[in-house]
Design an enzyme around this catalytic site. Structure first.
Site, short mmCIF file in Angstrom:
data_model
loop_
_atom_site.label_atom_id
_atom_site.label_comp_id
_atom_site.label_asym_id
_atom_site.label_seq_id
_atom_site.Cartn_x
_atom_site.Cartn_y
_atom_site.Cartn_z
N ASP A 14 0.77 -1.19 0.07
CA ASP A 14 0.04 -0.04 0.01
C ASP A 14 0.88 1.28 0.03
O ASP A 14 0.80 2.21 0.97
CB ASP A 14 -0.82 0.23 1.11
CG ASP A 14 -1.71 -1.13 1.42
OD1 ASP A 14 -2.23 -1.63 0.34
OD2 ASP A 14 -2.18 -1.78 2.46
N GLU A 174 -11.27 0.70 -3.84
CA GLU A 174 -10.65 0.93 -2.57
C GLU A 174 -9.47 2.02 -2.97
O GLU A 174 -9.39 1.98 -4.23
CB GLU A 174 -9.96 -0.07 -1.73
CG GLU A 174 -9.18 -1.18 -2.55
CD GLU A 174 -8.80 -2.50 -1.89
OE1 GLU A 174 -9.26 -2.46 -0.56
OE2 GLU A 174 -8.50 -3.25 -2.42
#
Length: 493
Positions: A14, A174
């Site tokens: 991420d 997301e």
């Protein structure tokens, strides 16, 4: 300059990036590990040096009893007027919050909460205003990328949460990030789940509140149809412009063990992919929309290999991590050695055992360490979760000290081999290959092989967590164990 992907190897998922003072700064997820949110610095987007962590105090993120793959998710880093902001989610408490600092090498603030749901939050600044977005539910109950204006000093919402985009149709929308480039607002996100179907999509609008029009050829970047291919799971990216005006996406991805071995145990890593804008303002990414193993970019610099890890440097433990909130009185970390004070908490439970670990960053190499043991157990571990981990260790039993190899798969323990020792000190060795780990002990009598564990059982495809293998030192029992001569050397692939 030709660089090879990934540009940051091992369990650093991420990624998010910002530019300040002629440097690039990047943060990654940390989940149940502490300190939280590793922080990196780079001059060229290819070579990254860890300069610390963002969440260094237990009060900044509750991690007690957090299971594997819980805790701190998907941070975003942004810079405004000399101040850095990091916004993230504690998925185990359901709280979205941000912290800030005026010194990127110093301490960060206490958390500032934002009352908007969802995960993967991001910040966008414009004209003195601050906007907060996440994948969540708006005030009318609509799911998607949700945005509100906030008071940056307090985190208070200044507008209702509003859904501004619902993606291109993939599951698990997301990782939203908003950018202003020229006359357009670009909203980039991830879809498909952080697995083999992962992808990056985007939309654009003339207003930051939309409506947003999706890129006609979404996804803009994915490796989901490149099979067999060692790089998979490309997604969850952040867009960044370099000093020469060129654009790139820093994203996560993972490497399979081999061409026909669809398992990954190193975790999700950081990949760099070039971006090109067309005359109409749409952008494309990579090689026909995929991330390749290498690219040639402008710049007079060389990509550095993985360094050898040891206890030699005064701050060798900067890149190491603990499980959940450690009791620091259990650790004596000095140049040349690590002193661990064991407790009854083991690696099999979601507590904070005496454990300090380093992310495994490549498939092949050797890890070794010398330790002295008087009682209890201590050794080296290949740790994925409470349910899946392998150890090579020394322990004291009724008849004396033994060396052993133990595999824990799905909570089932198996000791492959256990041999008696004549003394209380030995060198423990882990030899890493893409498909397996080999465990051995070295004494004055020579080296003895104790067992082998297949790496696929520590992979996200078989083990439930989506983190990555940590190479750790641990101690269990009422003991004090000194580890010396630690070495981790990779044979890069």
């Amino acid at each position: 300059m030709i660089y090879h992907n990934p540009v940051l190897k091992g369990f650093y998922p991420d990624p998010s990036v910002c530019c300040a003072n002629g440097m690039y700064y990047m943060v990654c997820s940390s989940f149940q590990y502490f300190p939280g949110v590793p922080l990196f610095e780079s001059k060229d987007l290819v070579n990254w040096s860890q300069i610390g962590h963002v969440l260094t105090r237990p009060s900044q993120a509750a991690l007690e009893q957090v299971p594997s793959s819980g805790g701190v998710f998907a941070p975003t880093i942004r810079h405004l007027n000399g101040r850095f902001y990091m916004v993230t989610t504690n998925a185990s408490t359901g709280e979205n919050f941000y912290v800030y600092t005026d010194d990127i090498h110093g301490a960060w603030s206490d958390p500032v909460a934002v009352a908007q749901d969802g995960i993967d939050p991001s910040l966008y600044f414009e004209a003195g205003n601050a906007y907060f977005m996440s994948n969540g539910t708006d005030a009318d109950g609509v799911n998607g990328v949700v945005q509100c204006q906030i008071d940056l000093a307090t985190g208070e919402k200044l507008s209702p949460s509003r859904c501004i985009w619902q993606g291109s149709g993939g599951r698990f929308l997301e990782s939203p990030h908003l950018y202003r480039i020229g006359d357009w607002y670009y909203l980039m996100a991830a879809e498909g789940g952080t697995e083999y179907g992962h992808m990056i999509t985007y939309a654009r609008s003339k207003s930051l509140w939309g409506s947003f029009t999706g890129y006609p050829h979404n996804p803009v970047l994915t490796n989901r149809n490149k099979a067999p291919y060692p790089i998979q799971g490309i997604g969850h990216g952040d867009l960044v412009q370099d000093a020469r005006g060129n654009w790139h996406i820093l994203s996560l991805g993972f490497r399979q063990q081999a061409l026909w071995m669809a398992f990954h145990h190193l975790g999700r890593e950081v990949f760099l992919t070039p971006v090109t804008f067309d005359e109409e303002g749409w952008f494309t990414a990579g090689t026909d929309g995929t991330t390749a193993e290498c690219y040639d970019i402008a710049g007079d610099f060389a990509q550095k290999p993985l360094p050898e890890r040891s206890f030699a440097a005064p701050d060798w433990y900067r890149e190491w991590c603990f499980l959940r909130h450690p009791r620091m009185e259990q650790y004596g970390l000095t140049q040349g050695s690590a002193l661990l004070h064991g407790t009854e908490v083991t690696l099999d439970e979601p507590g904070s055992p005496t454990f300090i670990g380093l992310r495994q960053q490549d498939f092949s190499g050797t890890v070794q360490c010398v330790l002295e043991l008087d009682k209890g157990e201590a050794g080296l571990t290949c740790y994925m979760s409470e349910q899946e981990h392998y150890e090579v260790a020394l322990r004291r039993g009724e008849t004396g000290i033994t060396a052993l190899c133990r595999l824990n798969i799905g909570g089932v323990h198996q000791i492959q081999k256990e041999i008696p020792l004549t003394g209380n000190s030995a060198r423990l060795v882990i030899r890493m290959e893409p498909a397996c780990y080999h465990f051995s002990v070295v004494t004055e009598s020579g080296e003895t092989h104790l067992g082998t564990g297949q790496s696929k059982y520590l992979s996200s495809e078989i083990s439930s967590p989506f983190t990555g293998v940590i190479l750790g030192l641990y101690a269990v029992g009422d003991n004090t164990v000194r580890f010396t001569n630690f070495s981790c050397v990779y044979t890069e692939t």
